[in-house]
Scaffold this motif. Structure first.
Motif, short mmCIF file in Angstrom:
data_model
loop_
_atom_site.label_atom_id
_atom_site.label_comp_id
_atom_site.label_asym_id
_atom_site.label_seq_id
_atom_site.Cartn_x
_atom_site.Cartn_y
_atom_site.Cartn_z
N PHE A 103 0.85 -1.19 0.00
CA PHE A 103 0.00 0.00 0.00
C PHE A 103 0.88 1.24 0.00
O PHE A 103 1.38 1.65 1.05
CB PHE A 103 -0.89 0.04 1.24
N SER A 104 1.07 1.83 -1.14
CA SER A 104 1.93 3.01 -1.21
C SER A 104 1.37 4.15 -0.36
O SER A 104 2.11 5.02 0.10
CB SER A 104 2.07 3.47 -2.67
N ASP A 105 0.05 4.16 -0.14
CA ASP A 105 -0.58 5.22 0.64
C ASP A 105 -0.90 4.78 2.06
O ASP A 105 -1.41 5.55 2.86
CB ASP A 105 -1.87 5.68 -0.04
N MET A 106 -0.61 3.52 2.40
CA MET A 106 -0.85 2.96 3.73
C MET A 106 -2.31 3.13 4.17
O MET A 106 -2.60 3.50 5.31
CB MET A 106 0.09 3.58 4.76
N THR A 107 -3.23 2.86 3.26
CA THR A 107 -4.65 2.86 3.57
C THR A 107 -5.20 1.49 3.24
O THR A 107 -5.23 1.10 2.07
CB THR A 107 -5.40 3.95 2.78
N TYR A 108 -5.65 0.75 4.27
CA TYR A 108 -6.05 -0.64 4.10
C TYR A 108 -7.58 -0.73 4.15
O TYR A 108 -8.17 -1.29 5.07
CB TYR A 108 -5.42 -1.46 5.22
N SER A 109 -8.23 -0.13 3.16
CA SER A 109 -9.69 -0.16 3.06
C SER A 109 -10.07 0.17 1.63
O SER A 109 -9.22 0.50 0.81
CB SER A 109 -10.32 0.83 4.05
N CYS A 110 -11.36 0.09 1.35
CA CYS A 110 -11.83 0.28 -0.02
C CYS A 110 -11.55 1.69 -0.53
O CYS A 110 -11.82 2.68 0.16
CB CYS A 110 -13.33 0.00 -0.09
N ALA A 111 -11.01 1.78 -1.72
CA ALA A 111 -10.81 3.07 -2.38
C ALA A 111 -12.03 3.41 -3.23
O ALA A 111 -12.94 2.59 -3.39
CB ALA A 111 -9.55 3.01 -3.25
N ILE A 112 -12.07 4.61 -3.79
CA ILE A 112 -13.12 5.00 -4.72
C ILE A 112 -12.46 5.47 -6.01
O ILE A 112 -11.78 6.50 -6.03
CB ILE A 112 -14.02 6.12 -4.15
N PHE A 113 -12.64 4.70 -7.08
CA PHE A 113 -11.99 4.96 -8.36
C PHE A 113 -12.92 5.72 -9.31
O PHE A 113 -14.15 5.65 -9.18
CB PHE A 113 -11.57 3.64 -9.02
N ASP A 114 -12.33 6.40 -10.28
CA ASP A 114 -13.15 6.99 -11.33
C ASP A 114 -13.38 6.00 -12.47
O ASP A 114 -14.21 6.23 -13.35
CB ASP A 114 -12.52 8.28 -11.87
N GLN A 131 -7.69 6.30 -3.02
CA GLN A 131 -7.81 6.29 -1.56
C GLN A 131 -8.02 7.70 -1.01
O GLN A 131 -8.81 7.90 -0.08
CB GLN A 131 -6.57 5.66 -0.93
N LEU A 132 -7.34 8.67 -1.59
CA LEU A 132 -7.52 10.06 -1.16
C LEU A 132 -8.95 10.51 -1.47
O LEU A 132 -9.57 11.22 -0.67
CB LEU A 132 -6.51 10.96 -1.88
N ARG A 133 -9.48 10.08 -2.61
CA ARG A 133 -10.86 10.40 -2.97
C ARG A 133 -11.83 9.83 -1.93
O ARG A 133 -12.80 10.47 -1.54
CB ARG A 133 -11.19 9.85 -4.36
N LYS A 134 -11.56 8.58 -1.48
CA LYS A 134 -12.43 7.96 -0.48
C LYS A 134 -12.38 8.70 0.86
O LYS A 134 -13.41 8.97 1.48
CB LYS A 134 -12.01 6.50 -0.30
N LEU A 135 -11.17 9.05 1.30
CA LEU A 135 -11.03 9.75 2.58
C LEU A 135 -11.75 11.09 2.55
O LEU A 135 -12.44 11.46 3.51
CB LEU A 135 -9.55 9.94 2.91
N SER A 155 -7.61 3.11 13.83
CA SER A 155 -6.68 4.09 13.26
C SER A 155 -6.16 3.72 11.88
O SER A 155 -5.88 4.60 11.07
CB SER A 155 -5.46 4.24 14.18
N GLY A 156 -6.00 2.40 11.62
CA GLY A 156 -5.18 2.03 10.47
C GLY A 156 -3.78 2.56 10.69
O GLY A 156 -3.27 2.57 11.82
N TRP A 157 -3.17 3.05 9.62
CA TRP A 157 -1.85 3.66 9.76
C TRP A 157 -1.95 5.19 9.74
O TRP A 157 -1.00 5.88 9.45
CB TRP A 157 -0.92 3.18 8.66
N GLY A 158 -3.15 5.70 10.05
CA GLY A 158 -3.30 7.12 10.30
C GLY A 158 -3.65 8.01 9.13
O GLY A 158 -3.66 9.23 9.27
N SER A 159 -3.97 7.44 7.98
CA SER A 159 -4.23 8.27 6.80
C SER A 159 -5.37 9.26 7.02
O SER A 159 -5.27 10.43 6.66
CB SER A 159 -4.54 7.38 5.59
N ILE A 164 -7.27 14.82 8.13
CA ILE A 164 -8.13 15.76 8.85
C ILE A 164 -7.29 16.86 9.50
O ILE A 164 -7.59 18.06 9.38
CB ILE A 164 -8.97 15.02 9.91
N ALA A 165 -6.22 16.47 10.19
CA ALA A 165 -5.39 17.44 10.90
C ALA A 165 -4.71 18.43 9.95
O ALA A 165 -4.55 19.61 10.28
CB ALA A 165 -4.34 16.71 11.74
N ARG A 166 -4.32 17.95 8.78
CA ARG A 166 -3.59 18.81 7.83
C ARG A 166 -4.50 19.72 7.03
O ARG A 166 -4.05 20.77 6.55
CB ARG A 166 -2.78 17.94 6.87
#
Length: 368
Positions: A103-114, A131-135, A155-159, A164-166
């Motif tokens: 996982f290059s983005d360290m997100t272990y859940s379903c993404a949303i693709f175009d 994955q960024l689109r899903k978050l 938490s996962g790996w915090g993505s 949210i914080a950034r």
């Protein structure tokens, strides 16, 4: 139904014992341990699903007896707090370096693709973008505003916490995990992202321990939980919703839960619930205070997510995955015996195509 073809070659007769006593789990174990070879697992699992009504109707005293081992083993994984720690550790505390290879983005859940059907190693990385689109989709659904206090269960790996914080000024995120490995990497990622002002606080705790924090009662504007509800277990779903109701601000609070739906086991201590079970347990667990505002089905996107993960896993297996496993478990993964263990591990992850087929055929759902 599409035309399907696959070849199975039984290597060890114990395959039949596993299949008869443990059904689909037995087939998966037989494949993992090399008792059976298959040239196209996706097609085999497609056949299972398209014939599930015929398979389900094969009831007899014998089939009831054969189901007993599955019932007995499932009792080991009832999600007490102690068992939950063990179950989550077995699933996530493998090797951060291995997961980084997948996982290059360290997100272990379903993404949303175009595009649900595309596949390939193109730039920009389609999995990272998805994955960024899903978050961001979840952030919009939760309507997270500047200055709000957020509880994240899982938490996962915090993505999510880092995003949210950034991106949303003044927010504070309290995020919960049971994985020591995930917490360690999350803390490192917070430093790398420049989030070191206490706006993301990482707690190594079970969601049921939330109520021990008296100061958290009714303290959170928003509650987020991404693909954690599957690990709760049916017997604790009402407790899960009860914790959310207890922690959320009573009049203005809101939350978003993303989960995989279907009443079937996916990993130790897990349950894939139906949407109706989630809604009913939410009603009971919150005494009717929590209500559903909307439901989005992103399940079809999971099929491509899993294909992307499997492609990365296989492409990087020898160069990234194996070295990471040997480094993490030198006593087990080293030497000739280690090569055998690594092959079992590889086959176990390849079996994830079972889930891919489930989402492709809409047998599995992904609700958000």
């Amino acid at each position: 139904m599409p035309e399907l073809k696959a070849e199975l070659r039984v290597v060890n007769d114990v395959f039949w014992v596993r299949l008869c006593t443990m059904s689909d789990l037995g087939f998966a174990e037989a494949y993992m341990y090399g008792d059976v070879e298959c040239d196209d697992l996706v097609s085999v699992f497609m056949m299972f699903i398209y014939n599930r009504e015929n398979l389900a109707s094969m009831t007899s005293r014998a089939s009831y007896l054969f189901s007993i081992p599955q019932k007995l083993t499932s009792y080991r994984f009832v999600n007490t707090i102690g068992n939950s720690r063990s179950n989550i550790s077995a699933h996530y505390d493998i090797s951060n370096e291995m997961f980084m290879g997948m996982f290059s983005d360290m997100t272990y859940s379903c993404a949303i693709f175009d595009d649900l059907d595309a596949v390939g190693d193109v730039q920009p990385d389609p999995l990272h973008v998805a994955q960024l689109r899903k978050l961001n989709h979840i952030i919009r659904k939760a309507h997270i505003l500047p200055g709000q206090n957020i509880l994240e269960i899982g938490s996962g790996w915090g993505s999510m916490a880092i995003l949210i914080a950034r991106t949303i000024p003044g927010t504070t995120v309290h995020t919960l995990t049971l994985s020591v490995h995930q917490r360690e990497l999350l803390l490192t990622r917070l430093k790398e992202a420049g989030v070191e002002d206490g706006r993301v606080q990482v707690h190594l705790m079970d969601y049921r321990e939330v109520k021990k924090r008296a100061d958290w009662r009714g303290a959170f504007d928003r509650v987020i939980s991404i693909e954690m509800v599957e690990a709760v277990g049916g017997e604790y779903l009402e407790d899960y919703w009860g914790v959310i109701d207890w922690a959320m601000k009573p009049r203005t609070g809101a939350g978003v839960i993303q989960g995989i739906t279907l009443p079937e086991s996916i990993f130790p201590g897990g349950l894939l619930p139906t949407v109706s079970l989630l809604v009913e347990s939410m009603r009971k667990g919150s005494n009717g205070r929590l209500i559903v505002d909307s439901v989005s089905n992103i399940g079809p996107h999971y099929a491509r997510t899993l294909r992307e993960w499997r492609r990365r896993f296989l492409e990087r297996f020898d160069d990234v995955i194996v070295p990471a496993l040997v480094k993490e478990y030198p006593a087990v993964m080293g030497g000739q015996r280690g090569r055998s263990e690594i092959e079992v591990f590889k086959r176990k992850w390849i079996c994830d195509c079972y889930c891919e087929v489930g989402f492709t055929t809409r047998t599995l759902g992904g609700e958000c």
